[in-house]
Design a protein around this motif. Structure first.
Motif, PDB file in Angstrom:
ATOM      1  N   VAL A   1       0.862  -1.177   0.000  1.00 25.47           N
ATOM      2  CA  VAL A   1       0.000   0.000   0.000  1.00 25.47           C
ATOM      3  C   VAL A   1       0.898   1.225   0.000  1.00 25.47           C
ATOM      4  O   VAL A   1       1.895   1.274   0.701  1.00 25.47           O
ATOM      5  CB  VAL A   1      -0.913   0.037   1.250  1.00 25.47           C
ATOM      6  N   THR A   2       0.533   2.189  -0.794  1.00 28.03           N
ATOM      7  CA  THR A   2       1.211   3.476  -0.792  1.00 28.03           C
ATOM      8  C   THR A   2       0.261   4.477  -0.159  1.00 28.03           C
ATOM      9  O   THR A   2      -0.936   4.458  -0.435  1.00 28.03           O
ATOM     10  CB  THR A   2       1.536   3.920  -2.236  1.00 28.03           C
ATOM     11  N   THR A   3       0.781   5.346   0.701  1.00 28.29           N
ATOM     12  CA  THR A   3      -0.069   6.394   1.269  1.00 28.29           C
ATOM     13  C   THR A   3       0.295   7.715   0.631  1.00 28.29           C
ATOM     14  O   THR A   3       1.460   8.021   0.398  1.00 28.29           O
ATOM     15  CB  THR A   3       0.077   6.486   2.794  1.00 28.29           C
ATOM     16  N   VAL A   4      -0.740   8.493   0.339  1.00 26.77           N
ATOM     17  CA  VAL A   4      -0.571   9.791  -0.307  1.00 26.77           C
ATOM     18  C   VAL A   4      -1.316  10.824   0.532  1.00 26.77           C
ATOM     19  O   VAL A   4      -2.455  10.597   0.932  1.00 26.77           O
ATOM     20  CB  VAL A   4      -1.156   9.760  -1.745  1.00 26.77           C
ATOM     21  N   THR A   5      -0.675  11.949   0.804  1.00 29.26           N
ATOM     22  CA  THR A   5      -1.322  13.020   1.543  1.00 29.26           C
ATOM     23  C   THR A   5      -2.468  13.581   0.722  1.00 29.26           C
ATOM     24  O   THR A   5      -2.313  13.851  -0.467  1.00 29.26           O
ATOM     25  CB  THR A   5      -0.315  14.144   1.866  1.00 29.26           C
ATOM     26  N   ASP A   6      -3.620  13.743   1.345  1.00 22.95           N
ATOM     27  CA  ASP A   6      -4.795  14.291   0.666  1.00 22.95           C
ATOM     28  C   ASP A   6      -4.581  15.785   0.437  1.00 22.95           C
ATOM     29  O   ASP A   6      -4.495  16.555   1.387  1.00 22.95           O
ATOM     30  CB  ASP A   6      -6.039  14.059   1.526  1.00 22.95           C
ATOM     31  N   PRO A   7      -4.477  16.224  -0.824  1.00 22.98           N
ATOM     32  CA  PRO A   7      -4.206  17.634  -1.098  1.00 22.98           C
ATOM     33  C   PRO A   7      -5.381  18.557  -0.741  1.00 22.98           C
ATOM     34  O   PRO A   7      -5.209  19.763  -0.635  1.00 22.98           O
ATOM     35  CB  PRO A   7      -3.918  17.660  -2.608  1.00 22.98           C
ATOM     36  N   MET A   8      -6.557  18.005  -0.532  1.00 18.41           N
ATOM     37  CA  MET A   8      -7.729  18.827  -0.198  1.00 18.41           C
ATOM     38  C   MET A   8      -7.852  19.081   1.304  1.00 18.41           C
ATOM     39  O   MET A   8      -8.644  19.903   1.730  1.00 18.41           O
ATOM     40  CB  MET A   8      -9.007  18.152  -0.715  1.00 18.41           C
ATOM     41  N   ALA A   9      -7.090  18.377   2.115  1.00 16.55           N
ATOM     42  CA  ALA A   9      -7.176  18.515   3.571  1.00 16.55           C
ATOM     43  C   ALA A   9      -5.975  19.288   4.101  1.00 16.55           C
ATOM     44  O   ALA A   9      -4.835  18.989   3.766  1.00 16.55           O
ATOM     45  CB  ALA A   9      -7.236  17.139   4.218  1.00 16.55           C
TER      46      ALA A   9
ATOM     47  N   THR B   1      -2.853  19.870  10.391  1.00 10.65           N
ATOM     48  CA  THR B   1      -3.019  20.617  11.636  1.00 10.65           C
ATOM     49  C   THR B   1      -1.813  20.377  12.530  1.00 10.65           C
ATOM     50  O   THR B   1      -1.188  19.317  12.495  1.00 10.65           O
ATOM     51  CB  THR B   1      -4.304  20.228  12.394  1.00 10.65           C
ATOM     52  N   PHE B   2      -1.487  21.388  13.303  1.00  9.97           N
ATOM     53  CA  PHE B   2      -0.357  21.350  14.221  1.00  9.97           C
ATOM     54  C   PHE B   2      -0.880  21.750  15.592  1.00  9.97           C
ATOM     55  O   PHE B   2      -1.707  22.656  15.704  1.00  9.97           O
ATOM     56  CB  PHE B   2       0.724  22.344  13.776  1.00  9.97           C
TER      57      PHE B   2
ATOM     58  N   GLU C   1      -5.779  23.460  17.622  1.00 11.44           N
ATOM     59  CA  GLU C   1      -5.340  23.124  16.263  1.00 11.44           C
ATOM     60  C   GLU C   1      -5.016  24.383  15.473  1.00 11.44           C
ATOM     61  O   GLU C   1      -5.839  25.292  15.378  1.00 11.44           O
ATOM     62  CB  GLU C   1      -6.418  22.320  15.536  1.00 11.44           C
ATOM     63  N   LEU C   2      -3.815  24.409  14.915  1.00 12.35           N
ATOM     64  CA  LEU C   2      -3.366  25.519  14.072  1.00 12.35           C
ATOM     65  C   LEU C   2      -3.007  24.940  12.703  1.00 12.35           C
ATOM     66  O   LEU C   2      -2.775  23.737  12.562  1.00 12.35           O
ATOM     67  CB  LEU C   2      -2.160  26.204  14.718  1.00 12.35           C
ATOM     68  N   HIS C   3      -2.943  25.803  11.677  1.00  8.69           N
ATOM     69  CA  HIS C   3      -2.759  25.280  10.322  1.00  8.69           C
ATOM     70  C   HIS C   3      -1.399  25.530   9.690  1.00  8.69           C
ATOM     71  O   HIS C   3      -1.167  25.109   8.562  1.00  8.69           O
ATOM     72  CB  HIS C   3      -3.872  25.807   9.410  1.00  8.69           C
ATOM     73  N   THR C   4      -0.492  26.185  10.414  1.00 12.06           N
ATOM     74  CA  THR C   4       0.865  26.339   9.877  1.00 12.06           C
ATOM     75  C   THR C   4       1.876  26.176  11.011  1.00 12.06           C
ATOM     76  O   THR C   4       1.577  26.487  12.168  1.00 12.06           O
ATOM     77  CB  THR C   4       1.096  27.723   9.227  1.00 12.06           C
ATOM     78  N   PRO C   5       3.072  25.721  10.685  1.00  8.52           N
ATOM     79  CA  PRO C   5       4.112  25.631  11.711  1.00  8.52           C
ATOM     80  C   PRO C   5       4.442  27.001  12.311  1.00  8.52           C
ATOM     81  O   PRO C   5       4.781  27.103  13.485  1.00  8.52           O
ATOM     82  CB  PRO C   5       5.316  25.057  10.958  1.00  8.52           C
ATOM     83  N   GLU C   6       4.322  28.053  11.506  1.00  6.52           N
ATOM     84  CA  GLU C   6       4.611  29.398  11.992  1.00  6.52           C
ATOM     85  C   GLU C   6       3.630  29.826  13.084  1.00  6.52           C
ATOM     86  O   GLU C   6       4.024  30.444  14.073  1.00  6.52           O
ATOM     87  CB  GLU C   6       4.593  30.404  10.830  1.00  6.52           C
ATOM     88  N   GLU C   7       2.327  29.501  12.895  1.00  6.98           N
ATOM     89  CA  GLU C   7       1.334  29.813  13.928  1.00  6.98           C
ATOM     90  C   GLU C   7       1.668  29.077  15.221  1.00  6.98           C
ATOM     91  O   GLU C   7       1.544  29.641  16.312  1.00  6.98           O
ATOM     92  CB  GLU C   7      -0.070  29.392  13.480  1.00  6.98           C
ATOM     93  N   LEU C   8       2.107  27.845  15.101  1.00  6.41           N
ATOM     94  CA  LEU C   8       2.456  27.052  16.271  1.00  6.41           C
ATOM     95  C   LEU C   8       3.667  27.653  16.986  1.00  6.41           C
ATOM     96  O   LEU C   8       3.677  27.789  18.211  1.00  6.41           O
ATOM     97  CB  LEU C   8       2.743  25.605  15.879  1.00  6.41           C
ATOM     98  N   THR C   9       4.671  28.042  16.220  1.00  8.48           N
ATOM     99  CA  THR C   9       5.862  28.662  16.802  1.00  8.48           C
ATOM    100  C   THR C   9       5.507  29.949  17.523  1.00  8.48           C
ATOM    101  O   THR C   9       6.017  30.219  18.620  1.00  8.48           O
ATOM    102  CB  THR C   9       6.923  28.921  15.709  1.00  8.48           C
TER     103      THR C   9
ATOM    104  N   THR D   1       1.461  16.634  14.859  1.00  7.99           N
ATOM    105  CA  THR D   1       1.134  17.054  13.498  1.00  7.99           C
ATOM    106  C   THR D   1       0.193  16.016  12.917  1.00  7.99           C
ATOM    107  O   THR D   1       0.465  14.816  12.980  1.00  7.99           O
ATOM    108  CB  THR D   1       2.404  17.157  12.631  1.00  7.99           C
ATOM    109  N   ARG D   2      -0.932  16.473  12.362  1.00  9.32           N
ATOM    110  CA  ARG D   2      -1.899  15.544  11.773  1.00  9.32           C
ATOM    111  C   ARG D   2      -2.098  15.880  10.297  1.00  9.32           C
ATOM    112  O   ARG D   2      -2.242  17.034   9.929  1.00  9.32           O
ATOM    113  CB  ARG D   2      -3.244  15.652  12.488  1.00  9.32           C
TER     114      ARG D   2
END
Length: 83
Positions: free
Chosen positions: A14-22, A25-26, A44-52, A71-72
């Protein structure tokens, strides 16, 4: 003695691929503390910069320096062939 039984196992690829539509979250939780963790959470934040930025703000207010990060991402499985 009885006859030995042999089992053969196949492997499923099985190959896993990140869903580009989702959006990923950090999230961070402050785990600073000796007897118990602070447990302040970023939510839940949507960028590493927001988390930092959240970590920097919490650190500036409290002096706390130890965090657990999660990270999800949503993955899609692309089944391969039995081998």
């Amino acid at each position: 003695m009885g006859k030995a039984t042999r089992y053969r196992f196949r492997e499923y690829h099985v190959t896993t691929v990140t869903d580009p539509m989702a959006l990923p979250t950090f999230e961070a939780v402050c785990v600073t503390g000796e007897e118990r963790d602070c447990a302040a959470a970023s939510g839940e934040l949507h960028t590493p910069e927001e988390l930092t930025r959240w970590i920097a703000g919490h650190c500036a207010q409290t002096g706390h320096q130890t965090y657990e990060q999660t990270t999800r991402t949503v993955l899609r499985a692309e089944p391969g062939a039995w081998q």
